[in-house]
Design an enzyme around this catalytic site. Sequence first.
Site, PDB file in Angstrom:
ATOM      1  N   LYS A  71       0.806  -1.233   0.000  1.00 51.96           N
ATOM      2  CA  LYS A  71       0.000   0.000   0.000  1.00 51.96           C
ATOM      3  C   LYS A  71       0.838   1.282   0.000  1.00 51.96           C
ATOM      4  CE  LYS A  71      -4.298  -1.536   2.080  1.00 51.96           C
ATOM      5  NZ  LYS A  71      -5.256  -1.350   3.169  1.00 51.96           N
ATOM      6  N   ASP A 107     -10.012   3.327   1.707  1.00 49.55           N
ATOM      7  CA  ASP A 107     -10.117   2.827   3.084  1.00 49.55           C
ATOM      8  C   ASP A 107     -10.656   3.921   4.013  1.00 49.55           C
ATOM      9  OD1 ASP A 107      -9.228   0.199   2.749  1.00 49.55           O
ATOM     10  OD2 ASP A 107      -7.122   0.730   3.042  1.00 49.55           O
TER      11      ASP A 107
HETATM   12  P1  NAP Z   1       0.113  -3.491   9.131  1.00 47.22           P
HETATM   13  O1  NAP Z   1       0.373  -2.324   8.252  1.00 47.22           O
HETATM   14  O2  NAP Z   1       1.019  -4.673   9.109  1.00 47.22           O
HETATM   15  O3  NAP Z   1       0.040  -2.919  10.647  1.00 47.22           O
HETATM   16  C1  NAP Z   1      -0.214  -3.754  11.741  1.00 47.22           C
HETATM   17  C2  NAP Z   1      -0.019  -2.965  13.029  1.00 47.22           C
HETATM   18  O4  NAP Z   1      -0.294  -3.846  14.124  1.00 47.22           O
HETATM   19  C3  NAP Z   1       1.406  -2.473  13.214  1.00 47.22           C
HETATM   20  O5  NAP Z   1       1.399  -1.248  13.908  1.00 47.22           O
HETATM   21  C4  NAP Z   1       2.021  -3.595  14.079  1.00 47.22           C
HETATM   22  O6  NAP Z   1       3.081  -3.169  14.871  1.00 47.22           O
HETATM   23  C5  NAP Z   1       0.866  -3.937  14.967  1.00 47.22           C
HETATM   24  N1  NAP Z   1       0.988  -5.294  15.475  1.00 47.22           N
HETATM   25  C6  NAP Z   1       1.192  -6.422  14.756  1.00 47.22           C
HETATM   26  N2  NAP Z   1       1.258  -7.493  15.578  1.00 47.22           N
HETATM   27  C7  NAP Z   1       1.128  -7.005  16.850  1.00 47.22           C
HETATM   28  C8  NAP Z   1       1.140  -7.618  18.125  1.00 47.22           C
HETATM   29  N3  NAP Z   1       1.294  -8.935  18.289  1.00 47.22           N
HETATM   30  N4  NAP Z   1       0.969  -6.815  19.210  1.00 47.22           N
HETATM   31  C9  NAP Z   1       0.813  -5.484  19.076  1.00 47.22           C
HETATM   32  N5  NAP Z   1       0.813  -4.845  17.876  1.00 47.22           N
HETATM   33  C10 NAP Z   1       0.954  -5.604  16.778  1.00 47.22           C
HETATM   34  O7  NAP Z   1      -1.334  -4.095   8.863  1.00 47.22           O
HETATM   35  P2  NAP Z   1      -2.653  -3.270   8.478  1.00 47.22           P
HETATM   36  O8  NAP Z   1      -2.859  -3.289   7.016  1.00 47.22           O
HETATM   37  O9  NAP Z   1      -2.614  -1.982   9.192  1.00 47.22           O
HETATM   38  O10 NAP Z   1      -3.776  -4.254   9.084  1.00 47.22           O
HETATM   39  C11 NAP Z   1      -4.017  -4.320  10.477  1.00 47.22           C
HETATM   40  C12 NAP Z   1      -5.279  -5.138  10.745  1.00 47.22           C
HETATM   41  O11 NAP Z   1      -6.403  -4.492  10.186  1.00 47.22           O
HETATM   42  C13 NAP Z   1      -5.273  -6.540  10.144  1.00 47.22           C
HETATM   43  O12 NAP Z   1      -5.987  -7.378  11.019  1.00 47.22           O
HETATM   44  C14 NAP Z   1      -6.020  -6.382   8.850  1.00 47.22           C
HETATM   45  O13 NAP Z   1      -6.634  -7.576   8.403  1.00 47.22           O
HETATM   46  C15 NAP Z   1      -7.076  -5.370   9.275  1.00 47.22           C
HETATM   47  N6  NAP Z   1      -7.590  -4.574   8.163  1.00 47.22           N
HETATM   48  C16 NAP Z   1      -8.928  -4.629   7.938  1.00 47.22           C
HETATM   49  C17 NAP Z   1      -9.453  -3.849   6.939  1.00 47.22           C
HETATM   50  C18 NAP Z   1     -10.922  -3.912   6.700  1.00 47.22           C
HETATM   51  O14 NAP Z   1     -11.374  -3.441   5.648  1.00 47.22           O
HETATM   52  N7  NAP Z   1     -11.689  -4.430   7.615  1.00 47.22           N
HETATM   53  C19 NAP Z   1      -8.632  -3.010   6.178  1.00 47.22           C
HETATM   54  C20 NAP Z   1      -7.267  -2.991   6.440  1.00 47.22           C
HETATM   55  C21 NAP Z   1      -6.751  -3.789   7.449  1.00 47.22           C
HETATM   56  P3  NAP Z   1       4.615  -3.137  14.327  1.00 47.22           P
HETATM   57  O15 NAP Z   1       4.674  -1.928  13.462  1.00 47.22           O
HETATM   58  O16 NAP Z   1       5.424  -3.037  15.570  1.00 47.22           O
HETATM   59  O17 NAP Z   1       4.816  -4.417  13.584  1.00 47.22           O
END
Ligand code: NAP
Length: 299
Positions: A71, A107
């Site tokens: 992204k 989004d």
């Molecule tokens: P991302 O860019 O990889 O970001 C994930 C975030 O969560 C990062 O800040 C990461 O921290 C943190 N994280 C990961 N594992 C963790 C843990 N065990 N404990 C605490 N923090 C943790 O992913 P994203 O695209 O933002 O997606 C995040 C979530 O939202 C996912 O579940 C995804 O499926 C969901 N999502 C849903 C939609 C929807 O339309 N419903 C859209 C987008 C995303 P670090 O930076 O330290 O790794």
Amino acid sequence: MEIRGTTRLVGLMGWPVAHSRSPQMHNAAFAALGLDWAYVPLPVRPEDLEAAIRGLRALGFVGANVTVPHKMAVLSYLDEISPLARAVGAVNTLRFVEGRLIGENTDVDGFRAALAEAGCAVRGQAAAILGAGGAARAVLAALALEGAAEIFVVHRSVERAARMVAELAEGLSRAGLTVPPVHWRSPSDPLPEDIALLVNATPVGMAPEVEASPWPPERPFPWGLQHVIDLIYEPPRTRLMALAEAAGIAAHNGLGMLLHQGARAFFLWTGREPPLEVMRRALEGGSPAVPFDNPAAAR
Ligand code: NAP
């Protein structure tokens, strides 16, 4: 769905993409409107992103969605970036217009629509976001646009949260948007008691780790909390949602955001009003039956 020589193509670029529900959502919508279009999963390794974008153009795709891990990286390969996508620093939708590749971010408005559908008004209220990744950026921008009074970003790396907050505040201000005060906190810091909305933008609690909660189960929620939105939708009711409901707080999963970001992308590509209820039913039908390797990237 019959694919012919005339079929117009869109797809989802990510790594991996096998669990995504977006193909079933968009293909159901094309079928409902009788459109000769198809939406295909496009697994693209990070190192192949530039070649994949050249491929989209060469193969005559109308556009594509972009998900983890592309992204932000995709910004380097576009002819034009919408002001909102530039402000957020992330693109989730691509479209070709007269040969030019334009990047958009649906989004942000997808999350705003999900908030409205959940009956969650944040104007003048404080909100907290768990996580500081791509989804957290879109949520933060949406909350700023909705007029939240104050936003707290909770992240295990305070430096990363501080950087994300600074970049986004600068991007949104440059785009002429009003940004409320945004603070960052580590997970062990207390949050103010008057927070009205808590959003989980981490993958913690996603299948198969369904017992995990990004909010410690023994910790009481802030007393003013009215809504919890978990961006996860597999499982449809996460541990965090169950904890919130047990405390009398309204809880919502991530299907609303997924639906509404998809609906906006559908409109950008086809110019047609998206059949929302058809798309919602297709999403609620569940994930495609493939092995679970990295559900975090399933969009
Ligand atoms: P991302 O860019 O990889 O970001 C994930 C975030 O969560 C990062 O800040 C990461 O921290 C943190 N994280 C990961 N594992 C963790 C843990 N065990 N404990 C605490 N923090 C943790 O992913 P994203 O695209 O933002 O997606 C995040 C979530 O939202 C996912 O579940 C995804 O499926 C969901 N999502 C849903 C939609 C929807 O339309 N419903 C859209 C987008 C995303 P670090 O930076 O330290 O790794």
